[in-house]
Design an enzyme around this catalytic site. Structure first.
Site, PDB file in Angstrom:
ATOM      1  N   LEU A  65       0.731  -1.072   0.046  1.00  0.00           N
ATOM      2  CA  LEU A  65      -0.067  -0.014  -0.008  1.00  0.00           C
ATOM      3  C   LEU A  65       0.651   1.387   0.158  1.00  0.00           C
ATOM      4  O   LEU A  65       2.031   1.141   0.273  1.00  0.00           O
ATOM      5  CB  LEU A  65      -0.977   0.095   1.191  1.00  0.00           C
ATOM      6  CG  LEU A  65      -1.848  -1.341   1.038  1.00  0.00           C
ATOM      7  CD1 LEU A  65      -2.487  -1.459   2.585  1.00  0.00           C
ATOM      8  CD2 LEU A  65      -2.981  -1.080   0.226  1.00  0.00           C
ATOM      9  N   PRO A  66       0.303   2.386  -0.495  1.00  0.00           N
ATOM     10  CA  PRO A  66       0.868   3.564  -0.708  1.00  0.00           C
ATOM     11  C   PRO A  66       1.934   4.077   0.818  1.00  0.00           C
ATOM     12  O   PRO A  66       2.959   4.354   0.729  1.00  0.00           O
ATOM     13  CB  PRO A  66       0.100   4.728  -0.874  1.00  0.00           C
ATOM     14  CG  PRO A  66      -1.044   3.791  -1.723  1.00  0.00           C
ATOM     15  CD  PRO A  66      -1.096   2.644  -0.773  1.00  0.00           C
ATOM     16  N   LYS A 168      15.378  -0.219   5.152  1.00  0.00           N
ATOM     17  CA  LYS A 168      14.883   0.260   3.928  1.00  0.00           C
ATOM     18  C   LYS A 168      15.208   1.867   3.921  1.00  0.00           C
ATOM     19  O   LYS A 168      15.856   2.507   2.891  1.00  0.00           O
ATOM     20  CB  LYS A 168      13.283  -0.033   3.704  1.00  0.00           C
ATOM     21  CG  LYS A 168      12.770   0.777   2.704  1.00  0.00           C
ATOM     22  CD  LYS A 168      13.039   0.421   1.347  1.00  0.00           C
ATOM     23  CE  LYS A 168      12.463   1.522   0.314  1.00  0.00           C
ATOM     24  NZ  LYS A 168      12.617   1.126  -1.010  1.00  0.00           N
ATOM     25  N   LYS A 239       9.540  10.787  -0.386  1.00  0.00           N
ATOM     26  CA  LYS A 239       8.854  10.086   0.811  1.00  0.00           C
ATOM     27  C   LYS A 239       9.796   9.469   1.498  1.00  0.00           C
ATOM     28  O   LYS A 239       9.750   9.441   2.965  1.00  0.00           O
ATOM     29  CB  LYS A 239       7.777   9.236   0.212  1.00  0.00           C
ATOM     30  CG  LYS A 239       7.123   8.224   1.092  1.00  0.00           C
ATOM     31  CD  LYS A 239       6.355   7.299   0.652  1.00  0.00           C
ATOM     32  CE  LYS A 239       5.918   6.062   1.502  1.00  0.00           C
ATOM     33  NZ  LYS A 239       5.489   4.762   0.811  1.00  0.00           N
TER      34      LYS A 239
HETATM   35  P1  NAD Z   1       0.956   2.291  -6.312  1.00  0.00           P
HETATM   36  O1  NAD Z   1       0.183   3.852  -5.615  1.00  0.00           O
HETATM   37  O2  NAD Z   1       1.032   2.206  -7.560  1.00  0.00           O
HETATM   38  O3  NAD Z   1       0.070   1.207  -5.655  1.00  0.00           O
HETATM   39  C1  NAD Z   1      -0.700   1.228  -4.411  1.00  0.00           C
HETATM   40  C2  NAD Z   1      -2.185   0.760  -4.603  1.00  0.00           C
HETATM   41  O4  NAD Z   1      -2.761   0.444  -3.243  1.00  0.00           O
HETATM   42  C3  NAD Z   1      -2.944   1.513  -5.507  1.00  0.00           C
HETATM   43  O5  NAD Z   1      -3.449   0.504  -6.513  1.00  0.00           O
HETATM   44  C4  NAD Z   1      -4.262   1.787  -4.510  1.00  0.00           C
HETATM   45  O6  NAD Z   1      -5.523   1.876  -5.142  1.00  0.00           O
HETATM   46  C5  NAD Z   1      -4.077   0.777  -3.516  1.00  0.00           C
HETATM   47  N1  NAD Z   1      -4.899   0.923  -2.295  1.00  0.00           N
HETATM   48  C6  NAD Z   1      -4.659   2.360  -1.653  1.00  0.00           C
HETATM   49  N2  NAD Z   1      -5.590   1.951  -0.231  1.00  0.00           N
HETATM   50  C7  NAD Z   1      -5.968   0.598  -0.682  1.00  0.00           C
HETATM   51  C8  NAD Z   1      -6.663  -0.225   0.621  1.00  0.00           C
HETATM   52  N3  NAD Z   1      -6.926   0.288   1.598  1.00  0.00           N
HETATM   53  N4  NAD Z   1      -7.167  -1.372   0.044  1.00  0.00           N
HETATM   54  C9  NAD Z   1      -6.583  -1.817  -0.920  1.00  0.00           C
HETATM   55  N5  NAD Z   1      -5.886  -1.493  -2.059  1.00  0.00           N
HETATM   56  C10 NAD Z   1      -5.539  -0.033  -1.638  1.00  0.00           C
HETATM   57  O7  NAD Z   1       2.240   2.257  -5.365  1.00  0.00           O
HETATM   58  P2  NAD Z   1       3.291   1.392  -5.652  1.00  0.00           P
HETATM   59  O8  NAD Z   1       4.575   2.230  -6.519  1.00  0.00           O
HETATM   60  O9  NAD Z   1       3.075  -0.019  -6.050  1.00  0.00           O
HETATM   61  O10 NAD Z   1       4.150   1.484  -4.189  1.00  0.00           O
HETATM   62  C11 NAD Z   1       3.499   0.741  -3.208  1.00  0.00           C
HETATM   63  C12 NAD Z   1       4.654   0.773  -1.869  1.00  0.00           C
HETATM   64  O11 NAD Z   1       5.904   0.141  -2.505  1.00  0.00           O
HETATM   65  C13 NAD Z   1       4.689   2.052  -1.363  1.00  0.00           C
HETATM   66  O12 NAD Z   1       4.880   1.937  -0.026  1.00  0.00           O
HETATM   67  C14 NAD Z   1       6.162   2.339  -2.047  1.00  0.00           C
HETATM   68  O13 NAD Z   1       6.749   3.453  -1.190  1.00  0.00           O
HETATM   69  C15 NAD Z   1       6.939   1.131  -2.136  1.00  0.00           C
HETATM   70  N6  NAD Z   1       7.841   1.109  -3.194  1.00  0.00           N
HETATM   71  C16 NAD Z   1       7.493   1.529  -4.303  1.00  0.00           C
HETATM   72  C17 NAD Z   1       8.587   1.079  -5.295  1.00  0.00           C
HETATM   73  C18 NAD Z   1       8.468   1.656  -6.577  1.00  0.00           C
HETATM   74  O14 NAD Z   1       9.413   1.713  -7.603  1.00  0.00           O
HETATM   75  N7  NAD Z   1       7.183   2.224  -7.237  1.00  0.00           N
HETATM   76  C19 NAD Z   1       9.708   0.753  -4.932  1.00  0.00           C
HETATM   77  C20 NAD Z   1      10.154   0.061  -3.743  1.00  0.00           C
HETATM   78  C21 NAD Z   1       9.090   0.426  -2.682  1.00  0.00           C
END
Ligand code: NAD
Length: 291
Positions: A65-66, A168, A239
């Site tokens: 999740l975000p 992390k 972030k």
């Molecule tokens: P994203 O915004 O693409 O995906 C998050 C998803 O969670 C969205 O589809 C949203 O609709 C869903 N969501 C939000 N609240 C929800 C709920 N209550 N129930 C169900 N679904 C819900 O984000 P992401 O890029 O996939 O990143 C996710 C996590 O991974 C973050 O914490 C980010 O910091 C971490 N991360 C991201 C990357 C990257 O390169 N994108 C790399 C390492 C870590």
């Protein structure tokens, strides 16, 4: 193979959930975005219409999740509906204290849980080559490890609850500082008359070498060669830097370069660079950035 509930099927979660399907699990996915659930169904997963229906009867629960608010909210529902003995894994990047609080709430209800944030971007998520940094008891780590190994190339036990998040944010603070240093050096080299390739050929084989240099700047596969699109967004790096600075304040640690990195990425986001790969900070430093 068992049933896995997967909550959060965004950029990262979609690929991770698909890898659990490929490993042979029944994966029940839930996301606030219906299109993300449909995409998982297209890859062989099952649709759930709520957190409760995704989690009911599942052997394992993965959340991607975000931010911390989403994680705290989702686990209120998960802890009320998960079956006894299910292993809970939060792979989101959140602050250390929130991770500890959620794991403690899970333990109070008798659940084993780990914080298991990842290193590696969207390509590693879909390719199954993520690195997981895991916090939790040895028993929780053992229960989580087989699932995480199906989504990554390395699964490392960092210590007690919250230790995965600690690793992390320390790693990403270091990455931001290295990237800014690398970009500063390239910007200066240009002003001194060196072209990028010449400086790269020298510094990548000298003591200035780092992952930021060899994987990002200016090798052909790097975001710098495709308009800084894709890769790891500056807003996500910001972030992580904010999480690191909050943790540093709480721990009484001196992080002057981390603080400077946070300032520079805050400025870059304010100037419209948040959606660009974090190596685009080069354009801020060499004065060539425009929205
Ligand atoms: P994203 O915004 O693409 O995906 C998050 C998803 O969670 C969205 O589809 C949203 O609709 C869903 N969501 C939000 N609240 C929800 C709920 N209550 N129930 C169900 N679904 C819900 O984000 P992401 O890029 O996939 O990143 C996710 C996590 O991974 C973050 O914490 C980010 O910091 C971490 N991360 C991201 C990357 C990257 O390169 N994108 C790399 C390492 C870590």
């Amino acid at each position: 193979m068992g049933t896995v509930a997967f909550l959060g099927l965004g950029n990262m979660g979609s690929g991770m959930a698909a890898n659990l399907v490929k490993a042979g699990h029944t994966v029940r996915g839930y996301d606030l975005n219906a299109a993300a659930i449909s995409a998982l169904v297209g890859q062989g997963g099952q649709a759930a219409d709520s957190v409760e229906s995704a989690v009911a009867g599942a052997d394992a629960v993965v959340t991607m999740l975000p931010a911390a608010g989403h994680v705290r909210g989702a686990y209120r529902d998960i802890l009320a509906s998960a079956k006894a003995g299910a292993i809970l894994m939060d792979c989101s990047t959140i602050d250390v204290q929130s991770a500890r609080d959620v794991v403690a709430a899970a333990a109070e209800k008798g659940f084993a849980m780990v914080d298991a944030p990842v290193s590696g971007g969207v390509a590693a998520a879909s390719g199954g080559t993520l690195t997981f940094m895991v916090g939790g008891t040895p028993e929780a780590f053992s229960a989580a490890q087989p699932y995480l190994a199906q989504m990554g190339k390395a699964v490392i036990h960092a210590g007690a609850a919250g230790a995965g998040q600690a690793a992390k944010i320390c790693n990403n603070m270091l990455l931001a500082i290295c990237m800014i240093g690398t970009c500063e050096a390239f910007a200066l080299a240009r002003k001194l008359g060196l072209d990028d390739q010449t400086f790269f050929d020298i510094s990548s084989k000298a003591s200035g070498q780092s992952w930021s240099m060899t994987s990002y700047c200016p090798v052909p596969t790097a975001p710098s060669n495709r308009g800084y699109e894709g890769g790891f967004a500056s807003a996500l790096m910001l972030k992580d830097l904010r999480l690191a600075m909050t943790a540093a304040k709480g721990a009484g640690a001196a992080t002057p370069l981390g603080a400077e990195a946070e300032q520079l990425y805050t400025l870059f986001e304010g100037l419209g660079g948040g959606g660009k790969d974090f190596s685009a900070i080069l354009k801020l430093l060499d004065g060539s950035w425009s929205r």
